[in-house]
Enzyme design. Structure first.
Site, PDB file in Angstrom:
ATOM      1  CE  LYS A  78       4.869  42.191 -18.609  1.00 10.24           C
ATOM      2  NZ  LYS A  78       4.057  41.421 -17.652  1.00 10.24           N
ATOM      3  CB  SER A 153       6.734  40.398 -14.868  1.00  6.81           C
ATOM      4  OG  SER A 153       5.465  40.265 -15.477  1.00  6.81           O
ATOM      5  CB  SER A 177       2.843  40.619 -13.739  1.00  7.46           C
ATOM      6  OG  SER A 177       3.836  39.744 -13.283  1.00  7.46           O
TER       7      SER A 177
HETATM    8  N1  GLN Z   1       5.553  36.968  -9.876  1.00  8.57           N
HETATM    9  C1  GLN Z   1       4.787  35.907 -10.460  1.00  8.57           C
HETATM   10  C2  GLN Z   1       5.721  34.977 -11.218  1.00  8.57           C
HETATM   11  O1  GLN Z   1       6.864  35.200 -11.181  1.00  8.57           O
HETATM   12  C3  GLN Z   1       3.723  36.453 -11.363  1.00  8.57           C
HETATM   13  C4  GLN Z   1       4.265  36.985 -12.614  1.00  8.57           C
HETATM   14  C5  GLN Z   1       3.192  37.476 -13.536  1.00  8.57           C
HETATM   15  O2  GLN Z   1       2.086  37.782 -13.127  1.00  8.57           O
HETATM   16  N2  GLN Z   1       3.537  37.513 -14.807  1.00  8.57           N
HETATM   17  O3  GLN Z   1       5.315  34.056 -11.838  1.00  8.57           O
END
Ligand code: GLN
Length: 489
Positions: A78, A153, A177
């Site tokens: 990532k 994400s 994410s």
């Molecule tokens: N979807 C969640 C957010 O937007 C979690 C994102 C994540 O785990 N990085 O914060």
């Protein structure tokens, strides 16, 4: 050899027996990425030269019968882990030309183990999102249906895995994410206990929640990667110094007599009937393996989303203050004065979702509202953590079983106009980050449209062994994880 479906375990075996070399394996993935990435947009930056150099070095180690199970294994990372001299964007215009002068602990450990880094995967900007649509580099498409999101994400890592563009991938999980995109693309994704894996060199989103983890085809592969990633790091004071167990050796534990908690709050009306049905089938598999299902309650579950959307933006607004146009990252042209430099740099460098979080975060931390929002959220967070601790203690549970997401992969654009409906897609994963406990998502079926469904296993703090071995037991008894989108991508 069909590299697109190889597990890490199979790839390591093929490398050890010299059935294939790391250079051949790396070339095969680079060719697949070249062919498929234009339609998927899973990678932001490729590193073919660095990958082939690492593969050559790995082949030399393998020839001498040295190295680890990761030696010569091509991985996708990532784009949130700093990689020395290799562009690290975090999905943002702010860091679009950032070449870190140092290496994250996670990537340093993977490289030391001999892994080959193919490139850096697409993601929501600063990991804020659940669909990969907030990325400055455009959305990622789901290999199972190109009109749908792979989740987010860590959507680039998930899509790369599902499409067979790497043997395994690394993601990060602040509120879901790793697990949410894993569920939506039919792969396995592990979020370790907070503090199990060093955050050094990870671009910070919400420091009390962020955690790195593996995205793989199997629980066994996740165990192999966690082994290399986990453990004390003097460069991260929140990284735990407790010993790292031998996850691979511990993975074959029997499910006989293991108590599996089923929290009623995760099976309410918001759960799609087809997801519910798939989870029912998972329960039956575990009962068949001798596990005992125990109904439990995690009464503060309903407060998870509002609590998270106070704490995470508060931490994000403070972490993102460093992007001031002076030290590194984007800088606006011809600033009038210092204030103009700050304002225009940040206005140009950040996208809409990141700005929304900064505004939320600074608001809840402002002196007039601190007690009403931030302090209150911290108190509720404690109650959520105690829900888990009480359930594990009083019912003597091995693991807790839930769906990973309320529905399968949604269409690109479907939730864009409504941030709250986007935030709700993490309703089953966010509690886990607030409590700091480990959890894994595993594929368990498909809906009538052929889209993958995932289930989640949650463990006690530092008991990754329990969720990995329960996941492995399931994957020994079922074949869902072996189904790939095939020609679809
Ligand atoms: N979807 C969640 C957010 O937007 C979690 C994102 C994540 O785990 N990085 O914060």
């Amino acid at each position: 050899m069909d590299v697109a479906t190889l597990t890490l375990t199979q790839a390591a075996q093929a490398l050890a027996t010299h059935e294939i070399s790391s250079v051949e394996l790396t070339r095969a993935f680079l060719t697949r990425i070249e062919a498929l990435n234009p339609s998927l947009n899973a990678f932001i930056t490729m590193d073919p030269k660095g990958a082939l150099q690492a593969a050559e070095a790995a082949d030399k180690r393998l020839a001498r019968h040295e190295g680890s199970p990761l030696t010569g294994i091509p991985l996708a990372i990532k784009d949130l882990f700093c990689t020395r001299d290799l562009r690290t964007t975090c999905g943002s215009r702010m860091l679009a030309n950032f070449h870190p002068p140092y290496e994250s602990t996670v990537t340093a450990r993977l490289k030391a183990a001999g892994a080959v880094i193919l490139g850096k995967t697409n993601m929501d900007e600063f990991a804020m999102g659940s669909s990969n649509e907030t990325s400055h580099f455009g959305p990622v498409r789901n290999p199972w249906d190109l009109e749908r999101t792979p989740g987010g994400s860590s959507g680039g890592s998930a899509a790369a895995m599902a499409a067979g563009l790497c043997v395994a991938a690394i993601g990060t999980d602040t509120g879901g994410s790793i697990r949410q995109p894993a569920a939506m693309t039919g792969i396995t994704g592990l979020k370790p206990t907070y503090g199990r894996v060093s955050r050094f060199g990870m671009v910070a989103f919400a420091s009390s929640l962020d955690q790195a983890g593996p995205m793989t085809r199997t629980a066994m592969d996740a165990a192999i990667l966690l082994q290399a990633m986990a453990g004390e790091d003097p460069q991260d004071s929140t990284c735990l110094n407790s010993p790292v167990p031998d996850y691979v050796r511990a993975i074959n534990q029997s499910m006989r007599g293991v108590k599996i908690g089923i929290p009623e709050e995760y099976f309410g009306s918001g759960l799609h009937p087809e997801v519910r049905l798939a989870i029912e089938a998972v329960k039956e598999v575990y009962q068949g393996l001798g596990a005992i299902l125990v109904p439990i309650s995690l009464p503060h579950t309903q407060h998870a989303i509002p609590t998270y959307y106070i704490i995470a933006p508060a931490e994000a607004s403070s972490n993102l203050a460093r992007y001031d146009g002076i030290r590194f990252g984007h800088r606006c042209e011809n600033p009038k004065d210092l204030k103009d430099l700050y304002a225009r740099t940040r206005a140009e460098g950040f996208g809409a979702e990141v700005k929304r979080r900064i505004m939320l975060g600074t608001y809840v931390l402002s002196s007039g509202y601190y007690d009403a929002y931030y302090r209150k959220a911290q108190q509720v967070r404690r109650l959520i953590a105690e829900d888990f601790a009480r359930a594990f203690r009083e019912q003597d549970l091995g693991v807790i079983l839930t769906p990973t997401t309320p529905e399968t992969a949604f269409r690109l654009g479907e939730k864009n106009a409504d941030p709250v409906s986007m935030y709700l897609s993490d309703i089953f994963t966010i509690n886990v980050n607030l409590a700091g406990v480990p959890a894994i998502s595993l594929p368990c079926g498909f809906d009538t449209q052929g889209l993958p469904i995932g289930f989640q296993l949650i463990g006690r703090p530092l008991d990754e062994v329990a969720i990995l071995s329960a996941g492995h037991a399931y994957q020994q008894a079922s074949h869902c994880h072996t189904i790939t989108p095939g020609g679809k991508a």
